[in-house]
Design a protein around this motif. Structure first.
Motif, PDB file in Angstrom:
ATOM      1  N   LEU A 162     -63.416  45.922  50.344  1.00 38.08           N
ATOM      2  CA  LEU A 162     -63.860  45.197  49.160  1.00 38.08           C
ATOM      3  C   LEU A 162     -62.709  44.346  48.671  1.00 38.08           C
ATOM      4  O   LEU A 162     -61.553  44.793  48.662  1.00 38.08           O
ATOM      5  N   GLN A 163     -63.014  43.101  48.299  1.00 38.05           N
ATOM      6  CA  GLN A 163     -62.003  42.214  47.734  1.00 38.05           C
ATOM      7  C   GLN A 163     -62.347  41.975  46.278  1.00 38.05           C
ATOM      8  O   GLN A 163     -63.522  41.797  45.930  1.00 38.05           O
ATOM      9  N   ALA A 164     -61.342  41.983  45.440  1.00 38.44           N
ATOM     10  CA  ALA A 164     -61.522  41.683  44.023  1.00 38.44           C
ATOM     11  C   ALA A 164     -60.687  40.462  43.682  1.00 38.44           C
ATOM     12  O   ALA A 164     -59.587  40.271  44.211  1.00 38.44           O
ATOM     13  N   GLN A 165     -61.232  39.630  42.816  1.00 36.12           N
ATOM     14  CA  GLN A 165     -60.506  38.481  42.288  1.00 36.12           C
ATOM     15  C   GLN A 165     -60.560  38.573  40.773  1.00 36.12           C
ATOM     16  O   GLN A 165     -61.633  38.738  40.194  1.00 36.12           O
ATOM     17  N   ILE A 166     -59.400  38.467  40.158  1.00 35.15           N
ATOM     18  CA  ILE A 166     -59.287  38.531  38.705  1.00 35.15           C
ATOM     19  C   ILE A 166     -58.802  37.171  38.228  1.00 35.15           C
ATOM     20  O   ILE A 166     -57.777  36.671  38.699  1.00 35.15           O
ATOM     21  N   TYR A 167     -59.529  36.577  37.288  1.00 31.85           N
ATOM     22  CA  TYR A 167     -59.186  35.271  36.740  1.00 31.85           C
ATOM     23  C   TYR A 167     -58.690  35.448  35.305  1.00 31.85           C
ATOM     24  O   TYR A 167     -59.386  36.032  34.473  1.00 31.85           O
ATOM     25  N   ILE A 168     -57.477  34.953  35.044  1.00 27.64           N
ATOM     26  CA  ILE A 168     -56.887  35.024  33.710  1.00 27.64           C
ATOM     27  C   ILE A 168     -56.139  33.716  33.452  1.00 27.64           C
ATOM     28  O   ILE A 168     -56.043  32.856  34.341  1.00 27.64           O
ATOM     29  N   ASP A 169     -55.574  33.580  32.261  1.00 28.82           N
ATOM     30  CA  ASP A 169     -54.710  32.453  31.945  1.00 28.82           C
ATOM     31  C   ASP A 169     -53.256  32.880  32.130  1.00 28.82           C
ATOM     32  O   ASP A 169     -52.889  34.016  31.826  1.00 28.82           O
ATOM     33  N   GLN A 170     -52.426  31.979  32.615  1.00 32.18           N
ATOM     34  CA  GLN A 170     -51.029  32.290  32.891  1.00 32.18           C
ATOM     35  C   GLN A 170     -50.308  32.790  31.646  1.00 32.18           C
ATOM     36  O   GLN A 170     -49.425  33.630  31.735  1.00 32.18           O
ATOM     37  N   PRO A 227     -54.701  28.205  34.851  1.00 26.90           N
ATOM     38  CA  PRO A 227     -55.543  29.260  35.424  1.00 26.90           C
ATOM     39  C   PRO A 227     -54.793  30.033  36.507  1.00 26.90           C
ATOM     40  O   PRO A 227     -54.063  29.459  37.314  1.00 26.90           O
ATOM     41  N   ILE A 228     -54.989  31.346  36.503  1.00 27.12           N
ATOM     42  CA  ILE A 228     -54.363  32.242  37.476  1.00 27.12           C
ATOM     43  C   ILE A 228     -55.459  33.083  38.126  1.00 27.12           C
ATOM     44  O   ILE A 228     -56.372  33.543  37.448  1.00 27.12           O
ATOM     45  N   MET A 229     -55.365  33.279  39.444  1.00 28.70           N
ATOM     46  CA  MET A 229     -56.265  34.186  40.141  1.00 28.70           C
ATOM     47  C   MET A 229     -55.419  35.210  40.893  1.00 28.70           C
ATOM     48  O   MET A 229     -54.487  34.849  41.612  1.00 28.70           O
ATOM     49  N   ILE A 230     -55.739  36.473  40.689  1.00 30.74           N
ATOM     50  CA  ILE A 230     -55.113  37.564  41.425  1.00 30.74           C
ATOM     51  C   ILE A 230     -56.168  38.109  42.375  1.00 30.74           C
ATOM     52  O   ILE A 230     -57.275  38.432  41.941  1.00 30.74           O
ATOM     53  N   THR A 231     -55.851  38.187  43.635  1.00 26.51           N
ATOM     54  CA  THR A 231     -56.809  38.707  44.611  1.00 26.51           C
ATOM     55  C   THR A 231     -56.195  39.888  45.360  1.00 26.51           C
ATOM     56  O   THR A 231     -54.996  39.888  45.643  1.00 26.51           O
ATOM     57  N   PHE A 232     -57.023  40.899  45.619  1.00 29.03           N
ATOM     58  CA  PHE A 232     -56.559  42.040  46.395  1.00 29.03           C
ATOM     59  C   PHE A 232     -57.726  42.653  47.152  1.00 29.03           C
ATOM     60  O   PHE A 232     -58.880  42.541  46.745  1.00 29.03           O
ATOM     61  N   THR A 233     -57.393  43.273  48.280  1.00 25.72           N
ATOM     62  CA  THR A 233     -58.393  43.849  49.172  1.00 25.72           C
ATOM     63  C   THR A 233     -57.940  45.223  49.624  1.00 25.72           C
ATOM     64  O   THR A 233     -56.763  45.434  49.912  1.00 25.72           O
ATOM     65  N   ASP A 234     -58.886  46.150  49.684  1.00 24.94           N
ATOM     66  CA  ASP A 234     -58.593  47.494  50.172  1.00 24.94           C
ATOM     67  C   ASP A 234     -59.929  48.176  50.444  1.00 24.94           C
ATOM     68  O   ASP A 234     -60.985  47.536  50.353  1.00 24.94           O
ATOM     69  N   GLU A 235     -59.880  49.467  50.752  1.00 23.11           N
ATOM     70  CA  GLU A 235     -61.112  50.229  50.928  1.00 23.11           C
ATOM     71  C   GLU A 235     -61.901  50.186  49.615  1.00 23.11           C
ATOM     72  O   GLU A 235     -61.308  50.181  48.531  1.00 23.11           O
ATOM     73  N   GLU A 236     -63.218  50.152  49.729  1.00 22.09           N
ATOM     74  CA  GLU A 236     -64.069  49.952  48.554  1.00 22.09           C
ATOM     75  C   GLU A 236     -63.788  50.969  47.447  1.00 22.09           C
ATOM     76  O   GLU A 236     -63.693  50.593  46.275  1.00 22.09           O
ATOM     77  N   ASN A 237     -63.645  52.234  47.802  1.00 22.69           N
ATOM     78  CA  ASN A 237     -63.419  53.252  46.764  1.00 22.69           C
ATOM     79  C   ASN A 237     -62.096  53.035  46.032  1.00 22.69           C
ATOM     80  O   ASN A 237     -62.005  53.247  44.824  1.00 22.69           O
ATOM     81  N   LYS A 238     -61.055  52.582  46.739  1.00 23.66           N
ATOM     82  CA  LYS A 238     -59.766  52.322  46.100  1.00 23.66           C
ATOM     83  C   LYS A 238     -59.830  51.119  45.174  1.00 23.66           C
ATOM     84  O   LYS A 238     -59.260  51.135  44.074  1.00 23.66           O
ATOM     85  N   VAL A 239     -60.527  50.058  45.595  1.00 23.85           N
ATOM     86  CA  VAL A 239     -60.655  48.865  44.753  1.00 23.85           C
ATOM     87  C   VAL A 239     -61.440  49.207  43.492  1.00 23.85           C
ATOM     88  O   VAL A 239     -61.040  48.852  42.371  1.00 23.85           O
ATOM     89  N   ARG A 240     -62.557  49.903  43.650  1.00 29.06           N
ATOM     90  CA  ARG A 240     -63.369  50.260  42.477  1.00 29.06           C
ATOM     91  C   ARG A 240     -62.608  51.178  41.517  1.00 29.06           C
ATOM     92  O   ARG A 240     -62.676  51.015  40.301  1.00 29.06           O
TER      93      ARG A 240
END
Length: 100
Positions: free
Chosen positions: A2-10, A63-76
């Motif tokens: 699972l990949q997650a992307q988080i969008y925030i302001d710098q 705008p800032i995007m942080i992206t990360f990927t790992d096993e689904e249970n770890k991401v959740r």
């Protein structure tokens, strides 16, 4: 996976620390495989106001995007814990394949 992307302001802060740095340190503590922070050149959010951080004399929030990927249970699990620490930002998740 699972990949997650988080969008925030710098300019968002978590205490005295930039929020994107706090998130990366948080993900390290959660043993997430890896994460990347991207700085946007142009973007807009729910107010549909264009943020132009590279314009001369611009005070727009970058705008800032942080992206990360790992096993689904770890991401959740990481996202659930992170939501307890921060209340702003926009999060998107989607399934991905690992081509190792």
């Amino acid at each position: 996976m699972l990949q997650a992307q988080i969008y925030i302001d710098q300019d968002n802060l978590h205490g005295l620390q930039p929020q994107y740095e706090f998130i990366l340190a948080f993900l390290i503590r959660q043993n997430i495989q890896g994460a990347t922070v991207f700085r946007g050149r142009l973007g807009y959010g729910k107010h549909q106001y264009l943020n132009r951080p590279n314009d001369l004399f611009s005070f727009d929030e970058t705008p800032i995007m942080i992206t990360f990927t790992d096993e689904e249970n770890k991401v959740r699990a990481a996202l659930t814990a992170l939501r307890k620490e921060m209340k702003n930002g926009f999060i998107v998740t989607y399934k991905v394949e690992n081509w190792d």
